[in-house]
Design an enzyme around this catalytic site. Sequence first.
Site, PDB file in Angstrom:
ATOM      1  N   HIS A 268      33.818   2.068  18.038  1.00 17.64           N
ATOM      2  CA  HIS A 268      33.898   2.644  17.246  1.00 17.64           C
ATOM      3  C   HIS A 268      34.005   1.992  16.000  1.00 17.64           C
ATOM      4  O   HIS A 268      33.301   1.847  14.841  1.00 17.64           O
ATOM      5  CB  HIS A 268      35.560   3.198  17.221  1.00 17.64           C
ATOM      6  CG  HIS A 268      36.054   3.737  15.742  1.00 17.64           C
ATOM      7  ND1 HIS A 268      36.325   4.769  15.306  1.00 17.64           N
ATOM      8  CD2 HIS A 268      36.668   2.767  14.539  1.00 17.64           C
ATOM      9  CE1 HIS A 268      36.164   4.863  14.165  1.00 17.64           C
ATOM     10  NE2 HIS A 268      37.205   4.038  13.054  1.00 17.64           N
ATOM     11  N   GLU A 269      34.897   0.819  16.822  1.00 16.37           N
ATOM     12  CA  GLU A 269      34.730  -0.485  15.157  1.00 16.37           C
ATOM     13  C   GLU A 269      33.046  -0.833  15.343  1.00 16.37           C
ATOM     14  O   GLU A 269      32.769  -1.502  13.626  1.00 16.37           O
ATOM     15  CB  GLU A 269      35.429  -1.703  15.457  1.00 16.37           C
ATOM     16  CG  GLU A 269      37.131  -1.202  15.923  1.00 16.37           C
ATOM     17  CD  GLU A 269      37.671  -0.703  14.176  1.00 16.37           C
ATOM     18  OE1 GLU A 269      36.740  -0.338  13.233  1.00 16.37           O
ATOM     19  OE2 GLU A 269      38.075   0.209  14.623  1.00 16.37           O
ATOM     20  N   HIS A 272      30.904   0.550  12.813  1.00 20.96           N
ATOM     21  CA  HIS A 272      31.324   0.557  11.113  1.00 20.96           C
ATOM     22  C   HIS A 272      30.439  -0.263  10.862  1.00 20.96           C
ATOM     23  O   HIS A 272      29.489  -0.765   9.676  1.00 20.96           O
ATOM     24  CB  HIS A 272      32.959  -0.031  10.643  1.00 20.96           C
ATOM     25  CG  HIS A 272      33.861   1.482  11.239  1.00 20.96           C
ATOM     26  ND1 HIS A 272      34.030   1.942   9.564  1.00 20.96           N
ATOM     27  CD2 HIS A 272      34.858   2.077  11.238  1.00 20.96           C
ATOM     28  CE1 HIS A 272      34.774   2.934   9.620  1.00 20.96           C
ATOM     29  NE2 HIS A 272      35.505   2.772  10.764  1.00 20.96           N
ATOM     30  N   GLU A 298      33.592   6.208   7.817  1.00 24.06           N
ATOM     31  CA  GLU A 298      33.661   6.565   9.100  1.00 24.06           C
ATOM     32  C   GLU A 298      33.335   8.194   9.929  1.00 24.06           C
ATOM     33  O   GLU A 298      32.914   8.567  11.000  1.00 24.06           O
ATOM     34  CB  GLU A 298      35.327   7.659   9.360  1.00 24.06           C
ATOM     35  CG  GLU A 298      36.304   6.225   8.629  1.00 24.06           C
ATOM     36  CD  GLU A 298      36.996   5.925   9.690  1.00 24.06           C
ATOM     37  OE1 GLU A 298      36.796   6.190  10.420  1.00 24.06           O
ATOM     38  OE2 GLU A 298      37.111   5.206   9.417  1.00 24.06           O
TER      39      GLU A 298
END
Lengths: 503, 503
Positions: A268-269, A272, A298
């Site tokens: 997830h990170e 980003h 997101e």
Amino acid sequence: MTEEVKKSLEFVKKTLEEAMIYGQASSIINFDMETICPPAGMEREGEVAAFLGNKVFTLLKQDEFIKAGEVLYAHKDELDEETAVLATSLHKDYIRNKNITPEMNLEFSKIYNKSYVDWVNAKQKKDYSLFAPSLQAVKDIEIKKVELLDEKKEVLYDNFIDMYEPGMTTKMLDEYFDKCRERLVPMLKKIQNSKKKIRTDFMFRTVTDEAQQKMARYLLEIMGYDFNRAAFTTTEHPFTTGIGKNDERVTTHYYPNMFISSMYSIIHEGGHALFDMYSPAEHWDSFIETEKSMGQHESVSRFYENRIGRSEAFIHLIYDKVKEIFPEVMADVSERELYEAVNYVEASLIRTEADEFTYNFHIMIRYELEKELLNGNITIEELPQKWNDKYEEYLGVRPSNDAEGVLQDVHWASGFGYFPTYALGNAYNAMYYNRMKNELDIDKLVSEGHIDKINEWMKENVWKRADLLDADVWLKEITGRDFDPTDFLDYLEDKFGKLYELD
Amino acid sequence: MTEEVKKSLEFVKKTLEEAMIYGQASSIINFDMETICPPAGMEREGEVAAFLGNKVFTLLKQDEFIKAGEVLYAHKDELDEETAVLATSLHKDYIRNKNITPEMNLEFSKIYNKSYVDWVNAKQKKDYSLFAPSLQAVKDIEIKKVELLDEKKEVLYDNFIDMYEPGMTTKMLDEYFDKCRERLVPMLKKIQNSKKKIRTDFMFRTVTDEAQQKMARYLLEIMGYDFNRAAFTTTEHPFTTGIGKNDERVTTHYYPNMFISSMYSIIHEGGHALFDMYSPAEHWDSFIETEKSMGQHESVSRFYENRIGRSEAFIHLIYDKVKEIFPEVMADVSERELYEAVNYVEASLIRTEADEFTYNFHIMIRYELEKELLNGNITIEELPQKWNDKYEEYLGVRPSNDAEGVLQDVHWASGFGYFPTYALGNAYNAMYYNRMKNELDIDKLVSEGHIDKINEWMKENVWKRADLLDADVWLKEITGRDFDPTDFLDYLEDKFGKLYELD
């Protein structure tokens, strides 16, 4: 370009260059606070960050700067696209901060900082009452900021969502969440009643931090994370921050009995981070690299986490490596079992640990609560109770303390309006995924490890113009369609219908 | 206090408060650069730090500030002790920077920054030629800074040592090193010819980073390191930095086959940290907490590292714990063998890994070289050759590449005059150790784990007034005596004479 416009642009750029130095210094200090600053040093370091942040604010509040920005805005049709975006952004900031003085801004910063410190403490002690006064103060500032606007949006909450997702309205969000409720609530019941057995025992087996770190590095590497331009460390709460053109940071957290948690947190990170590090570098020089909306952001992080990371193709790609890094844990686990485990649906209390299916329930709850709170229909005191009631209503689970309830997330310590962007991200990426799959054989590329090809497509179609456009326009440019949550809901029904063998 | 003095003091304090914010921001950013900043982000981050550092410089160069500082200095006899120290320090800074403009200062910062980056790169590639142009530029600045002084000290090198150790002169250093040469060079020969066998095999056994980290934490804890006010992490090159009153940082490095290296590195850095964290807190508020000299600082760090850490009493204290944390390494090692190993004398190439006995040889070499370099007797090009020759002459070893030769230390990337302070530290602490032992049963306290009692004595006698006094005056206050290296040389002869069973 007239002489006046040219001079204005020069002055704006010169000022923004200085502001960016202060802004970056402040970002580094915030990163330091979240990663290494000793407890007793936090307060002072918060003051230093607030001082620098206020230098930025003050620079941009100078009459000469505002005048120059307004000149650009008045001539924005004559400017190149990047500069026009900058002019619009400056104008928006000017309007938003028109009635806020640097003194007020510094005062606000201090309240937000204190609120963060109080939240950390309250969460640790599982005691909402230690956070409530600060949360009340934050709410008061947030309402005051709206009152100070010259041009308010009629629907109160629209003023908040507009900060994070320009172009989005409360009405659209209500419609989206209505559809979620309508289609997902009954489906969750079906899943819970399904006869399908998913193995989860191995998910809780013990692993070392060292092995988890190896796994995290491997995942970042196969995603195309550029370690020359980006750092990676651990924190209590994982996050991503972009410090500069060549300086991106992601953090993760290792739980000894939840190795899958850290794997998906890092993907997830990492998502980003890819978005930031592969956005056009020249947008830093035109000062528009911060124009990405939170929903856009997101959408990308959750694209990598869920659409890529929780797919059968991705599990196929990483299965051997997972076995190699966690040999004991994975000794008796098949590829199919790993796929099913990372998609196991369970009504639970903690948003960041939620599965892909129930994730939007967590957002729905926060959205409803913050809207009611801002509208004055519930009070700060009532919040924990209402939180627990909603978890019971939507998910059938009830927090046993505030740390696993209302205190679990940091976001409200710095204001309201952010949470819905997580749900928007899910809907955005479902729409662009549907276009991508017409052009690429996604599963084949992923299962063969060609994530770089996925990144290339994202770069060209999703990232290149994200800074330039409001999310609604950007989404239409990518997909040719207006915002529509149907793609996301169809996808969930299809994926989890198959997994749970529903009719 | 007259109205003029009062007003001047107010203005000075207000300005220094602002300067301190910039200074702390800059320290945090430097810490970030040394610990986590990704390679490609270093250049920009260096610019941000330089910008903030120059803000400090510019604030203190304002006419009004200088005027106010000079008013204080003219009335310093009417001020309390702390304020008088501040006034003297401001005057000294004013004189030192009188002919340097903020533009020049920023230019200098950039050269120092580049020089650091070049050094990192050159060391990694073991290629001095990648660092030489930057080192030349640094030397040129350093000479230029002396030329810009209104009042130069007659002996060129005195201007350099004065920056780090006010009160010390080249003449005194020459005498000190002459004595070292005279007494230590022949003794090293004797040690090398001694029949005494010291076991060293176990020192190179493999340990995990995790175990080393546990050991480092244990050592910091028994030293009295306050983790609430101080952080601890790892870096390539261990260091200590004081960010603020409640924010001290130490770093260490783990080598898998040199567990003793990291143990003594952490005790050394921990000593620096104790000095900072137990100096009078109110000195932060009177802006004199940076007045410690480098010799004072090294005296404390090397006091803990050597006088305490390498004593039989300390080994007695930690022996069981060392066995517990490194069970395989220590299985067949007695307490006496551990004591002898941490004091094993070996002529070697790397200063930071040197034993207590040969340490000053490394400093002597650097001192002689930098003096000759600044005096123009050797050139930047000749430096590596001269370095290697001196190692051969004094220690009988010759570096096989620049990384283990002239490139091993970072210090010259930011100027000259620092190295001798390490040797001064050794001599200072030998003098105050000799007073301490009249008042405390040091070995008993250490072996029983009462290092807090040692710290209390240090606080009262060594730390309390270090900010207030030049090192020579401070040393006389503590010991009643003028600087004298005899205590240190006697101590070495006694300790290593016994250890190596010399006659």
